[in-house]
Design an enzyme around this catalytic site. Structure first.
Site, PDB file in Angstrom:
ATOM      1  N   ILE A  10      -6.902  90.196 -17.505  1.00 42.34           N
ATOM      2  CA  ILE A  10      -7.166  89.461 -18.747  1.00 42.34           C
ATOM      3  C   ILE A  10      -6.122  88.382 -19.023  1.00 42.34           C
ATOM      4  O   ILE A  10      -6.193  87.694 -20.035  1.00 42.34           O
ATOM      5  CB  ILE A  10      -7.259  90.412 -19.961  1.00 42.34           C
ATOM      6  CG1 ILE A  10      -6.005  91.301 -20.054  1.00 42.34           C
ATOM      7  CG2 ILE A  10      -8.518  91.261 -19.882  1.00 42.34           C
ATOM      8  CD1 ILE A  10      -5.996  92.205 -21.278  1.00 42.34           C
ATOM      9  N   GLY A  11      -5.162  88.228 -18.129  1.00 43.48           N
ATOM     10  CA  GLY A  11      -4.168  87.180 -18.327  1.00 43.48           C
ATOM     11  C   GLY A  11      -3.054  87.278 -17.310  1.00 43.48           C
ATOM     12  O   GLY A  11      -2.966  88.242 -16.554  1.00 43.48           O
ATOM     13  N   SER A  12      -2.227  86.249 -17.293  1.00 43.09           N
ATOM     14  CA  SER A  12      -1.078  86.246 -16.394  1.00 43.09           C
ATOM     15  C   SER A  12      -0.012  85.330 -16.970  1.00 43.09           C
ATOM     16  O   SER A  12      -0.280  84.504 -17.844  1.00 43.09           O
ATOM     17  CB  SER A  12      -1.482  85.760 -14.997  1.00 43.09           C
ATOM     18  OG  SER A  12      -1.955  84.427 -15.044  1.00 43.09           O
ATOM     19  N   ASN A  14       4.662  84.405 -16.526  1.00 40.14           N
ATOM     20  CA  ASN A  14       5.874  84.566 -15.729  1.00 40.14           C
ATOM     21  C   ASN A  14       6.193  86.036 -15.488  1.00 40.14           C
ATOM     22  O   ASN A  14       6.813  86.398 -14.492  1.00 40.14           O
ATOM     23  CB  ASN A  14       7.055  83.889 -16.431  1.00 40.14           C
ATOM     24  CG  ASN A  14       6.900  82.381 -16.479  1.00 40.14           C
ATOM     25  OD1 ASN A  14       6.272  81.789 -15.604  1.00 40.14           O
ATOM     26  ND2 ASN A  14       7.459  81.752 -17.503  1.00 40.14           N
ATOM     27  N   PHE A  15       5.777  86.883 -16.422  1.00 44.53           N
ATOM     28  CA  PHE A  15       6.067  88.308 -16.310  1.00 44.53           C
ATOM     29  C   PHE A  15       5.269  88.976 -15.204  1.00 44.53           C
ATOM     30  O   PHE A  15       5.687  89.977 -14.624  1.00 44.53           O
ATOM     31  CB  PHE A  15       5.764  89.002 -17.644  1.00 44.53           C
ATOM     32  CG  PHE A  15       4.307  88.939 -18.032  1.00 44.53           C
ATOM     33  CD1 PHE A  15       3.404  89.893 -17.593  1.00 44.53           C
ATOM     34  CD2 PHE A  15       3.836  87.909 -18.841  1.00 44.53           C
ATOM     35  CE1 PHE A  15       2.061  89.831 -17.938  1.00 44.53           C
ATOM     36  CE2 PHE A  15       2.502  87.839 -19.196  1.00 44.53           C
ATOM     37  CZ  PHE A  15       1.609  88.804 -18.741  1.00 44.53           C
ATOM     38  N   GLY A  16       4.069  88.473 -14.928  1.00 39.29           N
ATOM     39  CA  GLY A  16       3.170  89.123 -13.977  1.00 39.29           C
ATOM     40  C   GLY A  16       1.732  89.026 -14.440  1.00 39.29           C
ATOM     41  O   GLY A  16       1.269  87.950 -14.819  1.00 39.29           O
ATOM     42  N   ALA A  18      -1.602  90.731 -16.814  1.00 37.60           N
ATOM     43  CA  ALA A  18      -2.081  91.616 -17.877  1.00 37.60           C
ATOM     44  C   ALA A  18      -3.472  92.096 -17.491  1.00 37.60           C
ATOM     45  O   ALA A  18      -4.321  91.296 -17.087  1.00 37.60           O
ATOM     46  CB  ALA A  18      -2.120  90.877 -19.209  1.00 37.60           C
ATOM     47  N   LYS A  33       0.407  95.407 -19.529  1.00 34.67           N
ATOM     48  CA  LYS A  33       1.224  94.347 -18.941  1.00 34.67           C
ATOM     49  C   LYS A  33       1.909  94.918 -17.703  1.00 34.67           C
ATOM     50  O   LYS A  33       2.621  95.922 -17.780  1.00 34.67           O
ATOM     51  CB  LYS A  33       2.256  93.852 -19.959  1.00 34.67           C
ATOM     52  CG  LYS A  33       3.078  92.675 -19.477  1.00 34.67           C
ATOM     53  CD  LYS A  33       4.137  92.279 -20.505  1.00 34.67           C
ATOM     54  CE  LYS A  33       3.617  91.291 -21.504  1.00 34.67           C
ATOM     55  NZ  LYS A  33       4.711  90.722 -22.340  1.00 34.67           N
ATOM     56  N   ASP A 123       9.029  83.932 -31.557  1.00 36.97           N
ATOM     57  CA  ASP A 123       8.070  83.185 -30.725  1.00 36.97           C
ATOM     58  C   ASP A 123       6.672  83.287 -31.328  1.00 36.97           C
ATOM     59  O   ASP A 123       5.689  83.493 -30.623  1.00 36.97           O
ATOM     60  CB  ASP A 123       8.082  83.707 -29.295  1.00 36.97           C
ATOM     61  CG  ASP A 123       7.415  82.737 -28.306  1.00 36.97           C
ATOM     62  OD1 ASP A 123       7.351  81.528 -28.622  1.00 36.97           O
ATOM     63  OD2 ASP A 123       6.958  83.181 -27.245  1.00 36.97           O
TER      64      ASP A 123
END
Length: 360
Positions: A10-12, A14-16, A18, A33, A123
């Site tokens: 469902i997403g991406s 810098n962390f990796g 989702a 995540k 943020d």
């Protein structure tokens, strides 16, 4: 990961990656995540998990648990089926004043609770505000990776946040009150909901970061003629967009402002919200893990077992990333520099900004 089964990505970032996953026993959908073990498990990850875990409020995404796999640290959270508020605005162009107020009221209640818990988000932006799938969507604040607790951390002085939402005092690179900076970011969110564009972008050069920063520092914005909003709404925005944070409207003052109080849902009134502010917050905890258990898992995640470089979650990384990890020299102690400082330096240098996508 026997407890959960993967549904889809469902997403991406810098962390990796989702992922949407389903609890095999309860069939509940959750957002997970997935952060690769090793150097990616940094201070921001620690901060995100510990701060997020302490928050129990209906306008904040629920933290559930952390799980360690041979290759990844998994942060399991509530899934918000309605997606990002950003996407809703992109689809609609802009909101009516009543609809913008409806979401702003929820945003303020969620952020106010964070501040009560001595956590500033740092943020706040449309992409970090999610909606559940109900007909009258409930707003959910997410992503506490840049948050800071006045109990656990020093007062912030690093520049952090998405450029369009950054308060003037944050850009000054001096020590500042993170709570008042959050108020500014809430004001940017309100403006975007009403106007469909960012308040401090140069209409003729929206991707120019330097111009945006100059306009933020001089508080140079206006409400376009085609946007018809009440005088009370304009006055509230003007009280938020004040260069001197000590003269800026406070969260408490926003919650008593006539525009904010109009059509305030019952569950957002001071009386209804009081339960979340008690020391013995009766809202059930959504995590059975203690802070000690969580920190032990996170600490272990900082190591990447060489024997576990492939497996169920290996698709979230790549062979090149693995090679990089093996060749990575020991991290310099200069990593003590706040990640936020680096981020703003990069923003100044690159000029990259997701601002023009909201233009009508």
């Amino acid at each position: 990961m026997e407890k959960y089964e993967a549904v889809r990505d469902i997403g991406s970032g810098n962390f990796g990656v989702a992922r949407l996953m389903r609890n095999r026993e309860t069939r509940e959908l959750v957002a997970v995540k997935c952060i690769e073990r090793g150097h990616r498990i940094d201070e921001n990850v620690y901060r995100e998990i510990i701060n997020h875990r302490s928050l129990r409020h209906p306008n904040i995404i629920r933290f559930k648990e952390v799980i360690l796999t041979p290759t990844h640290l998994m942060i399991v959270m509530e899934f918000a089926a309605g997606g990002e508020l950003f996407d809703r605005i992109c689809d609609r162009g802009r909101f009516s004043e009543d609809e913008a107020r409806y979401f702003f009221q929820q945003l303020i209640c969620g952020v106010s609770y964070c501040h009560h818990m001595q956590i500033c988000h740092r943020d706040l932006k449309l992409e970090n505000v999610l909606l559940d799938g109900s007909p009258a969507p409930r707003l959910k604040i997410c992503d506490f990776g840049y948050s800071k607790s006045s109990v656990l951390h020093s007062r912030p002085k690093s520049a952090v946040g998405t450029p369009a939402y950054i308060a003037p005092e944050v850009l000054s690179r001096r020590e500042y009150d993170g709570k008042l900076a959050d108020v500014w970011s809430c004001g940017v969110t309100l403006y975007v909901m009403l106007v469909g564009a960012y308040p401090f972008e140069d209409q003729d050069d929206p991707k120019n970061i330097r111009k945006t920063i100059q306009r933020i520092m001089s508080v140079q914005y206006k409400i376009p003629d085609y946007v018809h909003i009440s005088a009370e709404c304009k006055q509230l925005i003007a009280r938020i967009f004040v260069n001197n944070p000590l003269r800026r409207i406070t969260m408490k003052e926003i919650k008593s402002h006539p525009w904010f109080l109009k059509n305030l849902p019952r569950e957002l009134t001071e009386t209804a919200q009081a339960m979340y502010y008690r020391r013995d917050n009766s809202v059930p905890s959504f995590s059975d893990q203690t802070s000690e258990e969580i920190m032990k898992i996170v600490q272990e995640a900082r190591t990447m077992p060489k024997s576990s470089r492939t497996g169920y979650w290996s698709d979230a990384g790549s062979d090149e990333e693995e090679k990089e990890e093996e060749e990575r020299p020991e991290e310099n102690e200069e990593e003590e520099e706040d990640e936020y400082d680096k981020r703003v330096k990069e923003v100044h240098a690159s000029g990259e900004l997701r601002m023009s996508s909201l233009r009508i």
